[in-house]
Design an enzyme around this catalytic site. Structure first.
Site, PDB file in Angstrom:
ATOM      1  N   ASN A   1       0.866  -1.174   0.000  1.00 54.25           N
ATOM      2  CA  ASN A   1       0.000   0.000   0.000  1.00 54.25           C
ATOM      3  C   ASN A   1       0.904   1.226   0.000  1.00 54.25           C
ATOM      4  OD1 ASN A   1      -1.794   2.036   0.561  1.00 54.25           O
ATOM      5  ND2 ASN A   1      -2.302   1.333   2.634  1.00 54.25           N
ATOM      6  N   TRP A   2       0.977   1.873  -1.158  1.00 48.51           N
ATOM      7  CA  TRP A   2       1.910   3.005  -1.283  1.00 48.51           C
ATOM      8  C   TRP A   2       1.345   4.283  -0.675  1.00 48.51           C
ATOM      9  CZ3 TRP A   2       3.699   2.118  -7.112  1.00 48.51           C
ATOM     10  CH2 TRP A   2       4.453   0.948  -7.161  1.00 48.51           C
ATOM     11  N   LYS A   3       0.073   4.266  -0.297  1.00 47.38           N
ATOM     12  CA  LYS A   3      -0.575   5.434   0.316  1.00 47.38           C
ATOM     13  C   LYS A   3      -0.328   6.676  -0.558  1.00 47.38           C
ATOM     14  CE  LYS A   3      -0.188   3.145   4.743  1.00 47.38           C
ATOM     15  NZ  LYS A   3      -0.033   3.232   6.190  1.00 47.38           N
TER      16      LYS A   3
ATOM     17  N   HIS B   1      -9.407   0.986   4.579  1.00 50.49           N
ATOM     18  CA  HIS B   1      -8.150   1.122   5.340  1.00 50.49           C
ATOM     19  C   HIS B   1      -8.390   2.025   6.558  1.00 50.49           C
ATOM     20  CE1 HIS B   1      -4.085   2.366   6.384  1.00 50.49           C
ATOM     21  NE2 HIS B   1      -3.692   1.243   5.809  1.00 50.49           N
TER      22      HIS B   1
ATOM     23  N   GLU C   1      -6.802   4.406   7.738  1.00 52.72           N
ATOM     24  CA  GLU C   1      -6.617   5.845   7.493  1.00 52.72           C
ATOM     25  C   GLU C   1      -7.856   6.444   6.835  1.00 52.72           C
ATOM     26  OE1 GLU C   1      -2.872   5.401   5.492  1.00 52.72           O
ATOM     27  OE2 GLU C   1      -1.978   4.807   7.394  1.00 52.72           O
TER      28      GLU C   1
ATOM     29  N   GLU D   1      -5.338  -5.303  10.256  1.00 56.04           N
ATOM     30  CA  GLU D   1      -4.287  -4.321  10.528  1.00 56.04           C
ATOM     31  C   GLU D   1      -4.579  -3.616  11.849  1.00 56.04           C
ATOM     32  OE1 GLU D   1      -2.272  -2.946   6.673  1.00 56.04           O
ATOM     33  OE2 GLU D   1      -4.120  -1.829   6.819  1.00 56.04           O
TER      34      GLU D   1
ATOM     35  N   SER E   1       3.501  -2.432  10.204  1.00 56.71           N
ATOM     36  CA  SER E   1       4.947  -2.482  10.451  1.00 56.71           C
ATOM     37  C   SER E   1       5.589  -3.803  10.030  1.00 56.71           C
ATOM     38  CB  SER E   1       5.253  -2.157  11.921  1.00 56.71           C
ATOM     39  OG  SER E   1       4.857  -0.825  12.227  1.00 56.71           O
TER      40      SER E   1
ATOM     41  N   GLY F   1       2.940  -1.200   4.249  1.00 59.35           N
ATOM     42  CA  GLY F   1       2.949   0.227   3.938  1.00 59.35           C
ATOM     43  C   GLY F   1       4.369   0.705   3.701  1.00 59.35           C
ATOM     44  N   GLY F   2       4.991   1.246   4.742  1.00 52.35           N
ATOM     45  CA  GLY F   2       6.309   1.881   4.620  1.00 52.35           C
ATOM     46  C   GLY F   2       7.342   1.031   3.891  1.00 52.35           C
TER      47      GLY F   2
HETATM   48  P1  PGA Z   1       2.924   0.095   7.637  1.00 51.15           P
HETATM   49  O1  PGA Z   1       1.467   0.330   6.985  1.00 51.15           O
HETATM   50  O2  PGA Z   1       3.494  -1.160   7.021  1.00 51.15           O
HETATM   51  O3  PGA Z   1       3.704   1.326   7.249  1.00 51.15           O
HETATM   52  O4  PGA Z   1       2.738  -0.037   9.094  1.00 51.15           O
HETATM   53  C1  PGA Z   1       0.596  -0.765   6.762  1.00 51.15           C
HETATM   54  C2  PGA Z   1      -0.692  -0.268   6.162  1.00 51.15           C
HETATM   55  O5  PGA Z   1      -1.170   0.798   6.530  1.00 51.15           O
HETATM   56  O6  PGA Z   1      -1.269  -0.946   5.295  1.00 51.15           O
END
Ligand code: PGA
Length: 255
Positions: free
Chosen positions: A10-12, A95, A97, A167, A213, A234-235
């Protein structure tokens, strides 16, 4: 039942079109060599170019969100049929967010899920508890409500392609990963709720991904757990070394 692992990124709100295309190109070899399905979710502005770059490769592409109407006077939105026409095969839905910053609810998750299925795209629905909810002992209630709200009246037959991403909100972007055991316990619970709603066969077949994470050095432990069928990253999905490292970890976990 053997469930094929999914490693998704997920590149957000990160990476330009050119950066996204470069990164997708840099994932192709490890995706081709992996037993796992590899999926990336670029920004809506980049999906068409990234999908174009990924044609005939083992990297699939999805959008991070869609609106439930197909077309019309809905300024700023993108729809499932348009995502499909742009080369996407997946939609990320609900998600945390989006729940936290953009008013997403279980009801709108359900509408987006229906629109995704109507367009013939594969849905990845995110669920997860906040730290306060976990500490108050409400983990199971929160997950159960989110799963049942997302599924609504949809049947097991309609939801064959559904993937759930568990998540925990406290693990997203914080560097605090759930322990393998915490994640496994939550995944087993999620599967039990799916069994209650859709039946044992659907629950057995459903892929449940962990997110929060995930890094190359913790991925194999998580992916080695029986109810963890992949990762939503994500990151660590933003750099070719770390994302390829997680794709490789999936292979290590499956031997
Ligand atoms: P993260 O994000 O790996 O940076 O914790 C995961 C996500 O939000 O899908």
């Amino acid at each position: 039942m053997a469930r094929r692992t999914i490693i998704s990124g997920n590149w957000k709100l990160n990476l330009s079109v050119a950066e996204g295309v470069d990164l997708a190109n840099a994932l192709k070899d490890s995706a081709a060599a992996s037993e796992a399905e590899v999926v990336v979710f670029p920004t809506a502005l980049s999906v068409a170019c990234v999908a174009d770059a990924c044609t005939d490769s083992a990297v699939a592409v999805g959008v991070q969100n869609i609106y439930w109407e197909d077309a019309g006077a809905f300024t700023g939105e993108a729809s499932a049929p348009l995502a499909k026409a742009a080369g996407c095969s997946w939609v990320l839905i609900g998600h945390s967010e989006r729940r936290q910053y953009f008013g997403e609810t279980d009801e709108t998750v359900n509408k987006r899920l229906q629109a995704t299925l109507n367009a013939g795209l594969k849905p990845m629905v995110c669920i997860g508890e906040t730290l306060a909810e976990r500490e108050a002992g409400n983990l199971e209630e929160v997950l159960s409500t989110q799963i049942k709200g997302a599924i609504g009246d949809l049947s097991a037959d309609q939801l064959k392609e559904l993937v759930i991403a568990y998540e925990p909100v406290w693990a997203i972007g914080t560097g605090v990963v759930a322990t393998d055991e915490q994640a496994q316990d939550a995944h087993a619970f999620v599967r039990s709720v799916v069994a209650e709603v859709l039946g044992a066969e659907a629950a057995d077949a459903m892929r449940i991904l962990y997110g929060g994470s995930v890094k190359p050095d913790n991925a194999a432990g998580l992916l080695g757990k029986p109810d963890i069928d992949g990762a939503l990253v994500g990151g660590a999905s933003l750099k070719q070394d770390s994302f390829n490292g997680i794709i490789d970890a999936a292979a290590a976990a499956s031997v």
